[in-house]
Design an enzyme around this catalytic site. Structure first.
Site, PDB file in Angstrom:
ATOM      1  N   THR A  36       0.836  -1.203   0.000  1.00  0.00           N
ATOM      2  CA  THR A  36       0.000   0.000   0.000  1.00  0.00           C
ATOM      3  C   THR A  36       0.871   1.253   0.000  1.00  0.00           C
ATOM      4  OG1 THR A  36      -1.718  -1.185   1.219  1.00  0.00           O
ATOM      5  CG2 THR A  36      -1.871   1.207   1.171  1.00  0.00           C
ATOM      6  N   GLN A 252      -1.108 -15.056  -2.683  1.00  0.00           N
ATOM      7  CA  GLN A 252      -2.232 -14.773  -1.789  1.00  0.00           C
ATOM      8  C   GLN A 252      -3.559 -14.740  -2.551  1.00  0.00           C
ATOM      9  OE1 GLN A 252      -1.642 -12.152   1.746  1.00  0.00           O
ATOM     10  NE2 GLN A 252       0.155 -11.407   0.634  1.00  0.00           N
TER      11      GLN A 252
END
Length: 639
Positions: A36, A252
């Site tokens: 992020t 993921q």
């Protein structure tokens, strides 16, 4: 933002990604690697260096929380709001577009959005209008069919079926009627938002040209979770001039069951040939031993780009492997470790593969007065399917239990409508007697139409038959589930949801068996168990933020904790028995990788020699995932 500070705030790989040349950038960002930060700094860097302005930037992600965090970080880096910048979820961005271009989208200016519950009600009304029986045409299955087609970017008119495929032809016809109803009612469901946005851009060259020129820089978070229509939308919007900055982690990707396609990473590299891949492998979360375990485990997957997480943190404590005698022993071990933990309870997480596994932990945590919270879900005795079967059992013991009567009188649906229930309720209030007694009187006096009377009589007979069952408590519950037809009832919902509900029902039978073995009162064992369930559900979740967190592995993605207990590591539980083919096994391994990388300092792996499942105690084989972790990283508590 002072550009000179970048080198101090970003590591070498992050800086490479943030300051990369203006081409398509793919950032393979491992767990805890600061993805992020990388994405928000990239946007701030583009603006601060004058390479573009906020008006020309689009950033999309999957949750409102992530979008808000992204917006806040960008504004903070720039020391002022980035006016003109579009940041939001896929659905949020699509909604904003449709509100602006409602005419081109063939909508009215006041169109409304259907949430999931509204959509289901709309489908039920449609089936009623078509004269279709909900017992044959499950509204939930139809909802899942429609949504999955929209996720693929397909309208009813795009679908074809062999004339012998009766089911698919019927689904296509219902889908077409549903589309017409929505258009006539001027409503759009969630899937429609993105599909309608995509089609409007595709079919209106002037709009497509405008937005392609406007959004010259498109940023995408969690790209591995995109489905087909999301990818097609991004591809259309980027065109030949837009530059993509995509952050993802193929290790993921754990949401294929809800339409996510990890293959979109490969498609992007094929469709946009001038791509540059940058890997973020430095982890800021976990110890070396935890990361080494995750690296070796995930290396067993074949279809991945590959990366190797590392950290400057300490080597850390060995991973603890606990071999329990049973699921009860497993829960006691975890609880004892939590009692010995000196830190905050909120830094502790118990992770498991299926929702049914929470029950044993909940009971022992309550016994020890340890505050806990079910993250992203309901506690065991609060779950719909558990409350349904318990209501039947309560009513079988006490016919005057009006709450139980109202809950299950039409569950599963048996043709007892709301009008009938309202009439029963009114009569009961006037006569000051129970709904059951009113039903007896009304049937005796032929006050109901034949179909409603037959349905009500059938329901009451079912309850009486459950009361007559002379079986051990576990078998009584299992037989009641069969007699009530709850399995078929829940199977009408989506596959994943139905599986979870049925596993919870099986776990309730396990709980009943465990309770009966320990019960030493002369009172009815069923009464005792219902009291036990009521007391368990009556315990309110702590309002304190300092609670142990219980959650499924799917819910744990994106979170991190000081201490993680990864429980139920047994073959056919994790990896799940329904996921043992090559494709699904790799996703199960990715799920295990996600679980391991949630831990910052302490990781416990737990499995049991035996587990009470589906009415019998079974010998359990340790999960293959345990064997795939190097032995030198593990400290075995029990051999």
């Amino acid at each position: 933002m002072d550009i000179s500070k970048l080198t101090k705030q970003l590591n070498k790989e992050q800086l490479t990604a943030v300051t990369a040349s203006l081409e398509h950038i793919l950032v393979l960002a491992g767990a805890g690697s600061g993805k992020t930060r990388c994405l928000t700094y990239r946007i701030a860097w583009l603006i601060t260096t004058g390479q573009t302005n906020p008006h020309n930037i689009l950033a999309v992600t999957f949750t409102n929380k992530a979008a808000n965090e992204m917006r806040s970080r960008i504004d903070s880096l720039l020391d002022e709001p980035a006016k003109g910048l579009w940041v939001g979820t896929f659905h949020g961005i699509a909604h904003r577009f449709l509100r602006t271009h409602w005419q081109d989208a063939k909508l009215s200016q006041s169109f409304q959005i259907l949430d999931s519950n509204d959509q289901l009600r709309s489908i039920k009304r449609l089936l009623k209008a078509l004269g279709a029986d909900e017992k044959v045409y499950s509204p939930q299955k139809i909802q899942n069919f429609i949504n999955s087609q929209k996720d693929e970017g397909l309208r009813a008119k795009n679908l074809t079926a062999d004339e012998n495929d009766v089911w698919l032809n019927q689904m296509i016809e219902i889908y077409q009627n549903y589309e017409e109803n929505c258009q006539r009612s001027d409503v759009v469901d969630f899937g429609e938002l993105l599909l309608r946005c995509y089609e409007t851009l595709r079919d209106n060259p002037h709009l497509l040209e405008y937005y392609q020129q406007r959004f010259q820089f498109i940023h995408v978070d969690e790209f591995q979770d995109t489905n087909n229509i999301q990818y097609k939308w991004l591809q259309l919007l980027a065109g030949t001039t837009g530059k993509l900055f995509v952050v993802f982690d193929d290790d993921q990707s754990i949401y294929s069951w809800r339409g996510a396609k990890v293959q979109n990473i490969q498609h992007l590299q094929q469709d946009f040939t001038d791509t540059k891949l940058i890997k973020l492998e430095q982890n800021y979360r976990s110890t070396s031993k935890i990361l080494n375990a995750a690296n070796v485990l995930i290396a067993n997957n074949t279809d991945r780009l590959g990366k190797n997480l590392w950290t400057e943190h300490t080597i850390g404590e060995p991973i603890t492997l606990y071999r329990a005698y049973s699921e009860v022993d497993e829960a006691w071990f975890v609880t004892e470790q939590i009692l010995n933990w000196q830190g905050k309870k909120r830094e502790v997480a118990i992770l498991y593969r299926t929702t049914a596994q929470s029950r044993q932990f909940e009971e022992i945590l309550l016994q020890k007065n340890i505050p806990y919270r079910i993250y992203g879900g309901l506690r065991f005795y609060e779950r719909l399917e558990i409350k349904d079967i318990l209501a039947y059992l309560r009513l079988s013991l006490n016919r005057n239990d009006d709450t139980a009567f109202e809950r299950v009188v039409n569950t599963p649906k048996r043709g007892i409508g709301e009008r009938t229930v309202v009439m029963l309720r009114s009569e009961a209030r006037q006569q000051k007697i129970s709904l059951w007694q009113v039903s007896v009187n009304i049937l005796a006096n032929d006050k109901l139409k034949k179909r409603a009377a037959s349905s009500l009589h059938g329901f009451m007979t079912l309850v009486k038959n459950i009361a007559k069952l002379n079986l051990p408590l576990r078998e009584l519950i299992e037989q009641a589930v069969i007699d009530i037809n709850l399995v078929e009832h829940y199977q009408k919902s989506g596959k994943e949801e139905a599986q979870g509900r049925l596993e919870n029902l099986a776990e309730l039978a396990n709980a009943a068996h465990q309770f009966e073995q320990q019960y030493n009162s002369n009172a009815s064992v069923l009464n005792g168990f219902l009291d036990h369930a009521a007391l368990e559900s009556g315990e309110k979740q702590s309002k304190s933020s300092d609670c142990v967190q219980l959650m499924t592995l799917h819910s744990a993605k994106g979170l991190e904790f000081e201490v993680v207990f990864l429980c139920g590591l047994e073959e056919e539980l994790f990896p799940h028995k329904n996921s043992l083919d090559d494709f699904n096994l790799e996703e199960e391994r990715r799920l295990c990788y996600v679980g391991i990388t949630r831990a910052r300092r302490f990781l416990y792996l737990c499995h049991s020699n035996s587990r009470f499942r589906y009415g019998e105690r079974s010998i359990c084989k340790p999960s293959r995932f345990i064997e795939e972790i190097p032995k030198e990283l593990i400290n075995k508590v029990r051999l």
